[in-house]
Design an enzyme around this catalytic site. Sequence first.
Site, PDB file in Angstrom:
ATOM      1  N   LYS A 109      -2.895 -24.739   6.733  1.00 14.88           N
ATOM      2  CA  LYS A 109      -2.947 -24.678   5.180  1.00 14.88           C
ATOM      3  C   LYS A 109      -4.285 -25.107   4.898  1.00 14.88           C
ATOM      4  O   LYS A 109      -4.552 -24.957   3.583  1.00 14.88           O
ATOM      5  CB  LYS A 109      -1.992 -25.712   5.110  1.00 14.88           C
ATOM      6  CG  LYS A 109      -0.567 -25.274   5.417  1.00 14.88           C
ATOM      7  CD  LYS A 109       0.548 -26.243   4.792  1.00 14.88           C
ATOM      8  CE  LYS A 109       1.839 -25.566   4.730  1.00 14.88           C
ATOM      9  NZ  LYS A 109       2.270 -25.377   6.405  1.00 14.88           N
TER      10      LYS A 109
HETATM   11  C1  PLP Z   1       3.324 -24.880   6.801  1.00 18.43           C
HETATM   12  C2  PLP Z   1       3.261 -24.508   8.496  1.00 18.43           C
HETATM   13  C3  PLP Z   1       3.921 -23.519   8.851  1.00 18.43           C
HETATM   14  C4  PLP Z   1       4.841 -22.515   7.935  1.00 18.43           C
HETATM   15  O1  PLP Z   1       4.222 -21.636   6.908  1.00 18.43           O
HETATM   16  P1  PLP Z   1       4.808 -20.961   5.953  1.00 18.43           P
HETATM   17  O2  PLP Z   1       3.866 -20.549   5.036  1.00 18.43           O
HETATM   18  O3  PLP Z   1       5.539 -22.178   4.989  1.00 18.43           O
HETATM   19  O4  PLP Z   1       5.725 -19.935   6.337  1.00 18.43           O
HETATM   20  C5  PLP Z   1       4.030 -22.966  10.300  1.00 18.43           C
HETATM   21  N1  PLP Z   1       3.160 -23.953  11.121  1.00 18.43           N
HETATM   22  C6  PLP Z   1       2.479 -25.095  10.630  1.00 18.43           C
HETATM   23  C7  PLP Z   1       1.515 -25.611  11.574  1.00 18.43           C
HETATM   24  C8  PLP Z   1       2.466 -25.260   9.101  1.00 18.43           C
HETATM   25  O5  PLP Z   1       1.741 -25.991   8.633  1.00 18.43           O
END
Ligand code: PLP
Length: 489
Positions: A109
């Site tokens: 993120k």
């Molecule tokens: C947020 C997240 C996901 C999922 O991503 P999305 O965009 O919500 O599908 C998967 N793995 C990790 C470590 C995340 O932080």
Amino acid sequence: MIYLSTRGRGQADGLNAVLDGLAPDGGLFVDPTLGRESAAFDWQGCLQKDALGMAEALMSRLLPDFPGMGELVRRAYEGKFDCPELTPLVPVGDLWCLELYHGPTAAFKDVALSMLPQLIRAAREESGAKEEILILTATSGDTGKAALEGFHDVPGTRILVFYPHGGVSEIQRRQMVTQRGDNVSVCALEGNFDDCQRAVKRAFASLAGSPALAARGLRLSSANSINVGRLAPQLVYYFIAYAELLRRGRIALGERVDFAVPTGNFGDILAGWMAKRLGLPVGKLICASNANRVLADFIETGVYDRRRALVKTSSPSMDILVSSNLERLLYYLSEDPDTVRFCMERLEREGVYRVEPRMLERIREDFDARACGEKEARETIRRVWERERYLIDPHTAAAFSAVEGRESAAPTVVLSTASPYKFPAAVLEALGLEPGGDGFAQTDALEALCGRPVPRSLAALREAPERHRDVIGVAETEAYILAAAERRA
Ligand SMILES: *Cc1c(COP(=O)(O)O)cnc(C)c1O
């Protein structure tokens, strides 16, 4: 550029789409030209650039209303990631692993949430908005910290993060409650992530544009992946991976590449689909669910059914029953906001909807799906370590598991969304080791095992004091937001 609501009753220019986050009718903003003739994008030219150059080209295409994108990109990324290529591509057996966790909070993120504050700040200045921007965020663990890290002390902004009490890993909790900055608040909500997300959405709907906030000189926005400014930066690493495979001579220009994506809110994988719409030769996108297999079931059957108990898993960032960004895919494939609104109303009221067979067919042209239970995730972590001496976290394990034994002529890139050091207890257990001690003892044990250093940001948590201790019920969310607004007014 005019962005439309997926539900047909709202539109905004790029600046306001980013500032508002959510459309006034509860829908999500979409660029309606994406994938049409007029969406032309020089994807081949883009692949020639370095990582920041690709980010600039893509962001300028997706958010053309923002001037000076090059400068915004540099401010977002320069010096914040621990390698110049942002997201390194590593060979692991027959697969390629795209490590998305080299940013300040060790999860993917960071790629989006380093960029979003720069966009919000620019949108505020460019549109002449006088109000401070109040960012409301519900987090399943990773978004919250990445948003706090992106927004803290950014002028003209404040941020308030809600996370499910007991629903995030110990390291994730420490990362959030130790956050510094004069413009940040962090609060635990009694409930799971879906409760959190719903509470924040509800507060958003009732407070956005309300006199109560206007009187405090505040305007609401969101850092969740529903924000177009959050989604756009996520296209870049699909291009980075493709360019790297080209550079290494593993593919010829135009050859397709499959991507396996650990999926929760459907933002990450949707970015891959958008990259495909801009011309990047993406083959299949493999949607990897954890034990909360609502998306895998949907892609298999065409029925989206959230009427089931949420399972708490070792991959909490994927513990989601309502995947918000799927709404955008439904919009693009139907180009019919009435259909989207109908489905979303059914989902809200009855907890279930079904798409037409023709729509399901189109989804399955681009997507495969697999769900991975807890036992499978543990076995996958262990197998990848024993065979390849490569450590993965439980989110990434879902994607590795999804491609295990899969036949495809195309090279496959597995997106790794978090550093294994963020979930050390789960990783140690999977390896059959005793996860004794606290989170820090556990990261030490993993470091001793694999020899890769613990990310600096995680090591620093050891000494950091806890600053945020609030825990409230979901019903108190709105009052909490107003009180927080008051405190600083
Ligand atoms: C947020 C997240 C996901 C999922 O991503 P999305 O965009 O919500 O599908 C998967 N793995 C990790 C470590 C995340 O932080």
